[in-house]
Each structure stands twice: as C-alpha cells, then as structure tokens.
Write an enzyme that holds these catalytic residues in place. Structure first.
Site, PDB file in Angstrom:
ATOM      1  N   ASP A 169      39.656  26.455  35.656  1.00 38.18           N
ATOM      2  CA  ASP A 169      38.750  27.421  36.251  1.00 38.18           C
ATOM      3  C   ASP A 169      39.576  28.504  36.945  1.00 38.18           C
ATOM      4  OD1 ASP A 169      35.637  27.566  37.118  1.00 38.18           O
ATOM      5  OD2 ASP A 169      36.896  28.349  38.734  1.00 38.18           O
ATOM      6  N   ASN A 177      36.114  40.261  40.087  1.00 39.07           N
ATOM      7  CA  ASN A 177      35.019  41.117  39.622  1.00 39.07           C
ATOM      8  C   ASN A 177      34.614  42.133  40.682  1.00 39.07           C
ATOM      9  OD1 ASN A 177      34.521  40.429  36.969  1.00 39.07           O
ATOM     10  ND2 ASN A 177      33.111  38.778  37.462  1.00 39.07           N
ATOM     11  N   HIS A 182      34.069  44.522  36.489  1.00 40.56           N
ATOM     12  CA  HIS A 182      33.819  43.509  35.458  1.00 40.56           C
ATOM     13  C   HIS A 182      34.718  43.681  34.231  1.00 40.56           C
ATOM     14  CE1 HIS A 182      30.363  41.469  37.289  1.00 40.56           C
ATOM     15  NE2 HIS A 182      30.054  42.653  37.799  1.00 40.56           N
ATOM     16  N   ASP A 186      36.685  40.651  32.632  1.00 37.49           N
ATOM     17  CA  ASP A 186      36.683  40.266  31.211  1.00 37.49           C
ATOM     18  C   ASP A 186      38.107  40.127  30.680  1.00 37.49           C
ATOM     19  OD1 ASP A 186      33.943  40.231  31.187  1.00 37.49           O
ATOM     20  OD2 ASP A 186      33.705  42.129  30.100  1.00 37.49           O
ATOM     21  N   GLU A 208      33.926  31.525  34.033  1.00 37.39           N
ATOM     22  CA  GLU A 208      35.384  31.487  34.054  1.00 37.39           C
ATOM     23  C   GLU A 208      35.928  30.083  33.870  1.00 37.39           C
ATOM     24  OE1 GLU A 208      33.993  31.363  38.398  1.00 37.39           O
ATOM     25  OE2 GLU A 208      33.319  32.166  36.484  1.00 37.39           O
TER      26      GLU A 208
END
Length: 299
Positions: A169, A177, A182, A186, A208
């Site tokens: 994770d 973010n 964002h 990504d 994530e």
C-alpha cells in the site's frame, strides 16, 4: 497462428498441414483426440482447433465440448469441425457441442483460408475482450476479480505448499493527491505497479493497494522479495517535482489453515493483517504474517 488438427487419417492431416504451413501457420497434427486435448490444455498459444467428427478415443463432438470448456478459462479459441458427410444433423450437433464453424473434409484451400481469416478476427476480438475484462486500465495489472481467479489457479497447482502473498500500500497517498494533484497520484500508482509486477501474479486490488502471489516461494523468500520491492519504491521519484514515495508491505505464506475454496482469500487476509501492522508501526516497512517484525528500519 498455432493450429491443432485432429483426424484419423494421416493423409488428411498432411493435406491440411501442407495448406497451412506455407501461409505462416504452425500446424500440430494428431490422430489421437485425447492427446490433442492434452496438448491444447498445455499450450495456451493455440488459437484454432480443426477436428474431424470421426476421431477416437474422444469423439469429435466430445473434443469440441472439452475444447470449449478450455476456452471458457479465459483464453481465445476457435473450434472448426469437419466431416466427410455434410449433413444438417452433423452441423447442428457440432454447433451445440461448442464448435464455431463447420467445414467439409478435406477442405478446399480457399475455403479453409477464408475460415481461418474469420477465426483470426474472432480470436483477436476475444483476446481484446478478455484483456478488458481482466486488466486494471491505469496500471495494466490484473484487476481484483482476475487477480483472485489467477491466484486461485496457482494455488490449485501448488504441490509442496510453497505459496506466499504480499500486500503493498502506498504510504500517505492522499497527501500525494492533495499536495501534487491526481495526475501525480496516477503516476505514483503506475510506477509502483511496474515494480510489483516484476515477479509472481500481481494485481491492483483498488486505490493504492496491490497484491502479489508468489508460487514456489516460502515465507523467508517472500519477505526478502518484499524488502527488495520496498527499497525499489523508496528509490522512485515521480513527476516534475520529483515526488518521493514509500510503501508498506504485509507478507503471508501457505499453512494448514490455507485450504479449501477460500485458500487464497485466507492467504491475502493474513497478509492484510500484516500490512495493517506495518502501517501502524510507522509505514515504509515489511511485516511478516502479523508477527510484527520489520525487515528494515524505515528511512
């Protein structure tokens, strides 16, 4: 394309193979239908099966049915049956048994080529649909459903009990973010996905969070692999602002509790508990089977 041809006559097999090979196809010929089925099972690259209805020990209809079951295991396969007696009953039975097409035996060259062009179009579409159904669009990893299906198949193939799982994770992902946008988030997900996909069966479980199942690896080997992944993530920099990343990892391995239809789910659940402990212990570390020891000090 790789094509399997099944017929009781070696003459017919030679005729069809001689038509296919100059066109760049690879022909695998069989007079024994059970051997042909075993080859199909072991060779996912085969895209077309051409079988006579008059074969043994499995009949052509039985071979069609068995091949269709293989195709349902998420692989593209086009089945063409052929018979020297082109009756409506034969055609109906073949289609009901899972065939996609029917051709007279021996086939004429132009008709055979036309049907193979159609087969190539259909298997290409099937392959694209399978990819869309199984793949996470952002990372190219297996999506959650496909990951558990593939991991379950790996679990069934394990003979010595050596099967481990890693959950990963991205740490403080919301901050990435919120602070960088964002688009950078990504990029971070894609960069971590590329690292975790290097070995084993890897999937994005959502957001994530990633999972890797490692057939053939015991606990110590899986933990060492997770630590290598942790260090590789620590070395990442994404975006123009060179955003640094870290991940937390939980590792579990097969034991007697991991049996039955929920074996992989139990394996992942135990890795998830270890991952939770890694997060609670300060992040950027590997914790093994909820036994709570980090393999490396967080940097």
């Amino acid at each position: 394309m790789q094509i399997v041809i099944v017929d009781s006559s070696r003459v017919v097999l030679r005729i069809i193979a001689s038509l296919l090979e100059p066109r760049g196809h690879t022909a695998h010929v069989f007079t024994d239908s059970r051997a042909a089925l075993a080859f199909l099972e072991a060779t996912p690259a085969v895209r077309v099966l051409i079988t006579s209805l008059e074969v043994r020990p499995l009949t052509g209809l039985e071979l069609c049915w068995s091949a269709r079951l293989l195709a349902e295991e998420r692989r593209p396969l086009h089945v063409i049956t052929m018979s020297s007696a082109h009756h409506v009953r034969n055609l109906a039975e073949a289609l009901d048994s899972g065939a996609d097409d029917f051709i007279e035996k021996p086939p004429g060259a132009e008709e055979l080529y036309a049907r193979l062009r159609a087969a190539e179009r259909m298997t290409t579409i099937q392959e694209q649909l399978i990819r869309l159904a199984e793949t996470d669009p952002l990372t190219g990893l297996y999506n959650r459903r496909a990951f558990f299906a593939r991991a379950g198949a790996a679990e069934r193939s394990v003979r010595d009990g050596r099967l481990s799982a890693i959950l990963a994770d991205i740490d403080h992902f919301k901050r990435i973010n919120d602070g960088h946008g964002h688009d950078i988030g990504d990029l971070a997900i894609q960069a971590v996905a590329e690292i975790v996909a290097a070995e084993g069966i890897a999937g994005r479980l959502g957001g994530e969070e990633f999972a890797v199942v490692l057939p053939g690896l015991g606990l110590a080997e899986a933990a060492a692999h997770a630590e290598r992944l942790r260090q590789q993530v620590r070395a990442l920099r994404v975006g123009a602002g060179a955003v640094a990343l870290s991940c937390s990892f939980g590792v579990s391995t097969w034991d007697d509790a991991c049996t039955g239809s929920d074996a992989v789910a139990a394996l992942i659940k135990r890795a998830d508990v270890a991952l939770y402990e890694a997060k609670a212990a300060g992040r950027d570390r590997v914790i093994v089977q909820a036994a709570a020891y980090p393999l490396a000090k967080a940097g």
